[in-house]
Design a protein around this motif. Structure first.
Motif, PDB file in Angstrom:
ATOM      1  N   ASP A 286      -3.579   2.423   3.105  1.00  0.00           N
ATOM      2  CA  ASP A 286      -3.930   2.708   4.502  1.00  0.00           C
ATOM      3  C   ASP A 286      -4.116   4.205   4.745  1.00  0.00           C
ATOM      4  OD1 ASP A 286      -3.798   0.016   5.157  1.00  0.00           O
ATOM      5  OD2 ASP A 286      -1.671   0.114   5.659  1.00  0.00           O
TER       6      ASP A 286
ATOM      7  N   THR B 294       0.819  -1.221   0.000  1.00  0.00           N
ATOM      8  CA  THR B 294       0.000   0.000   0.000  1.00  0.00           C
ATOM      9  C   THR B 294       0.848   1.264   0.000  1.00  0.00           C
ATOM     10  OG1 THR B 294      -0.095   0.019   2.425  1.00  0.00           O
ATOM     11  CG2 THR B 294      -1.863  -1.151   1.262  1.00  0.00           C
TER      12      THR B 294
ATOM     13  N   VAL C   7       1.200   6.599   7.337  1.00  0.00           N
ATOM     14  CA  VAL C   7      -0.213   6.888   7.597  1.00  0.00           C
ATOM     15  C   VAL C   7      -0.336   8.114   8.499  1.00  0.00           C
ATOM     16  CG1 VAL C   7      -2.363   5.996   8.560  1.00  0.00           C
ATOM     17  CG2 VAL C   7      -0.830   4.457   7.338  1.00  0.00           C
TER      18      VAL C   7
ATOM     19  N   ILE D 232      -5.743   0.149  11.397  1.00  0.00           N
ATOM     20  CA  ILE D 232      -5.735  -0.138   9.959  1.00  0.00           C
ATOM     21  C   ILE D 232      -6.008  -1.613   9.663  1.00  0.00           C
ATOM     22  CG2 ILE D 232      -4.236   1.808   9.400  1.00  0.00           C
ATOM     23  CD1 ILE D 232      -1.886  -0.094   9.258  1.00  0.00           C
TER      24      ILE D 232
END
Length: 396
Positions: A159, A139, A193, A275
């Protein structure tokens, strides 16, 4: 008599013409039939001496066999085409993943399904080879830059998208000043994130008053809590805490606040950001530490001052899991199911659904490209056909 003969000859000619056309169509069909080979980048094994790698491929790989079986027995068969795949083991290492990406190119694959843990350098290589790469696992946010990664697509949402949900929740309660805590460790992607969350909040004029971190995973009940010190540093100037980390670390923060009596009057609140997908099979685990059997009685009280932002659980995942487990036991994987003797199935990861989706998404794009008369082995064409398309995910 002559007319009868003429009609008979005409019938014979018509029949011969029909047979000739049919044969020609069959020859043409076979001549234009193609086999598209995909490279499946997966981490299913450990290198010698590695006792820690979790090997996600062991619980998801059956999904690619399932998906390819479906498309080959469906519309691709009707069109005379088929898909095959080559398994490329990465051992969860970036260097091995890069090496396998290059090796698959020499085998003239039509595209990549993967990679797993890493994808930045592999994505750039796919762009250089002009081959589509559809990620079901990685990701990394850099791959969202379509200028640098024009042939990269993903079925697993990054995420960082959770930042929009965080902002929406804060705005709904008019919470415009927060203290943000997150796990800052090299072994996870919480840092990326966290950076996205902070930039999203600041752009919306939500003031992140303080950013505090801890750098080692905290397992409630097994080690000293880092949150006692973090609360001490922040509680006088904080009312709303945001915490990004594992669910049992959220519990650690709540209990530190509870221990100081800060939750008694309803003046403090915690917004947890997780997450990992919500576990519907064991919701009670969120009230206890990892691998602990008993709920912490203090946690039940503390959770009155807590809300979580967490990805939804998949719909009808059990039936899908049974099919994936079945295909994992078949070639080319032959991964045994240790629960067979009791009629059970291995618990599969959510990424199995994203892997399954990647094959169906590629197939859908492949058919669209061929129907448009374009080159189906051109990665740019495939990814352009993917853009804006809708599909029914195995997640429901």
């Amino acid at each position: 008599q002559r007319q009868r003969r003429r009609r008979k000859i005409m019938k014979c000619c018509s029949f011969a013409h029909l047979v000739f056309v049919t044969i020609n169509l069959c020859v043409l069909h076979k001549a234009t039939s193609e086999v598209f080979t995909l490279g499946y980048l997966t981490g299913s094994q450990r290198k010698a001496g590695d006792l820690e790698y979790i090997r996600p491929g062991l619980t998801i790989s059956g999904a690619i066999s399932l998906a390819i079986s479906e498309v080959n027995s469906g519309i691709l068969r009707d069109l005379g085409h088929s898909i095959e795949f080559i398994v490329a083991e990465t051992y969860g290492e970036e260097v091995s993943s890069i090496r396998q990406t290059a090796a698959l190119w020499t085998k003239q694959v039509a595209g990549y399904i993967g990679p797993q843990e890493t994808c930045v350098h592999e994505g750039r290589m796919a762009a250089a080879f002009n081959l589509p790469m559809i990620s079901y696992f990685c990701t990394h946010r850099d791959t969202s830059n379509k200028k640098d990664f024009p042939t990269f697509a993903r079925t697993r949402p990054p995420d960082t998208q959770i930042s929009k949900s965080v902002l929406s929740l804060l705005m709904a309660y008019n919470w415009t000043r927060v203290t943000f805590l997150y796990l800052d460790s090299e072994d996870n992607e919480f840092g990326a994130v966290a950076e996205t969350i902070v930039s999203t909040l600041e752009a919306a004029r939500v003031r992140v008053h303080m950013i505090l971190t801890w750098n080692t995973i905290y397992h409630h009940g097994y080690s000293k809590s880092p949150f006692d010190d973090l609360v001490e540093l922040s509680f006088t100037d904080t009312r709303i805490y945001l915490i990004l980390g594992h669910y049992y670390e959220h519990l650690g923060l709540l209990l530190s606040l509870e221990k100081r009596g800060l939750l008694d009057q309803g003046e403090y609140f915690v917004v947890g950001i997780d997450i990992e997908q919500y576990d519907t099979s064991d919701p009670g685990k969120y009230l206890k530490g990892l691998l602990q059997d008993e709920k912490d009685e203090r946690a039940e009280k503390a959770f009155r001052s807590y809300m979580a932002i967490i990805p939804s659980a998949p719909v009808a995942f059990n039936d899908f899991a049974i099919k994936v487990n079945k295909f994992m036991e078949l070639p080319p994987f032959n991964f045994p199911n240790p629960l067979n003797h009791i009629g059970g199935v291995k618990q599969i990861r959510a990424e199995a659904a994203y892997l399954y989706d990647a094959v169906h998404l590629y197939t859908k794009a492949l058919i669209r490209v061929m129907r448009n008369g374009e080159n189906p082995r051109n990665g740019t064409n495939i990814v352009d056909a993917i853009k804006g398309s809708n599909y029914l995910s195995a997640m429901g």
